[in-house]
Design an enzyme around this catalytic site. Structure first.
Site, mmCIF file in Angstrom:
data_model
loop_
_atom_site.group_PDB
_atom_site.id
_atom_site.type_symbol
_atom_site.label_atom_id
_atom_site.label_comp_id
_atom_site.label_asym_id
_atom_site.label_seq_id
_atom_site.Cartn_x
_atom_site.Cartn_y
_atom_site.Cartn_z
ATOM 1 C CB SER A 1 39.542 14.908 38.788
ATOM 2 O OG SER A 1 40.393 15.580 39.699
ATOM 3 C CE1 TYR B 1 41.764 18.813 35.077
ATOM 4 C CE2 TYR B 1 41.249 18.734 37.417
ATOM 5 C CZ TYR B 1 41.674 18.103 36.260
ATOM 6 O OH TYR B 1 41.997 16.761 36.290
#
Length: 255
Positions: A146, A159
């Site tokens: 990501s 995250y």
């Protein structure tokens, strides 16, 4: 010659977390390049519905429902796939979750859930598949990273930690398994329109911030991830190893 570099005919690809969203789109893209697809998720009904949609478009699709956070289930699932379908040539570790809240309020049990889903699953599935790729001296593993593998945002520190760890695990896998002709790379999406980001897309303030922050000036469409995935899964990337390819409209290139 050039087209052959991206041909995935006769390859078998397992994509975790692929009943919807980015995983489903990547499965569709790999199928379009000729691969036989194995969809994975925990919900069997959603999995079969996704498979039927792909089959209607001419794809060869199998399903195998197992929990990627359960190492025993992973081992059994990989064995079942290799026995009933064939050797896994391509693995896309896509399964993941997001949990948003201030870090000081983040419960330990939610931390554990997030890490087990986003990080442990990459280790469990990657190891189980690599153990079978190693004797064959061939394989492609794509871990979904990501832009948060590089950048932080408010309320998503765990995250970010998980995706930063996936980036480094990707490099470690490449180092350990490269000698077996296994290429392990990361695919790092930026902000894409999916079922999981629908609320953010509809948030006018957030979208205005994102458009201003992104050199390309817009949200990404999930189909724009397919080219990068096919490249990393194909012979075209035979000397690309331990790399994270960011498909983010330029977000990681600018302050």
């Amino acid at each position: 010659m050039s087209a052959a570099l991206f041909d995935l005919s006769d390859r078998i690809a397992l994509i975790t977390g692929s009943s919807q969203g980015i995983g489903y789109t990547l499965a569709k893209g790999l199928a379009g390049a000729g691969a036989t697809i194995i969809l994975n998720a925990r919900n069997s009904e959603k999995l079969e519905a996704a498979a039927e949609r792909l089959r209607a478009e001419g794809a060869t699709v199998h399903t195998n429902a197992f929990d990627v956070t359960d190492q025993k289930a992973v081992t059994a699932g990989i064995e079942a796939i290799e026995t009933s379908v064939g050797p896994i040539d391509i693995l896309v570790n896509n399964a993941g979750i997001q949990r948003r809240m201030p870090l000081e309020d983040f419960p330990a049990q939610t931390w554990d859930e997030l890490m087990r889903t986003n990080l442990d699953s990459v280790f469990f599935v990657g190891q189980a598949v690599a153990r079978r790729m190693i004797p064959r001296e061939s394989g492609k593993i794509i871990n979904i990273c990501s832009v948060q593998s590089e950048l932080g945002r408010p309320s998503i520190a765990p995250y970010t930690a998980s995706k930063g760890a996936v980036k480094m695990l990707t490099k470690g896998m490449a180092i350990d398994w490269g000698k077996h002709n296994i290429q392990v790379n990361g695919l790092g999406p930026g902000y894409f329109k999916t079922e999981l980001t629908e609320a953010l897309v509809k948030d006018e303030a957030f979208t205005a911030w994102l458009v201003g922050r992104t050199p390309s000036g817009r949200w990404g469409n999930v189909e724009e991830l397919i080219g990068a995935a096919v490249f990393l899964a194909s012979p075209a990337s035979s000397f690309v190893n331990g790399h994270v390819l960011y498909v983010d409209g330029g977000v990681t290139a600018t302050l």
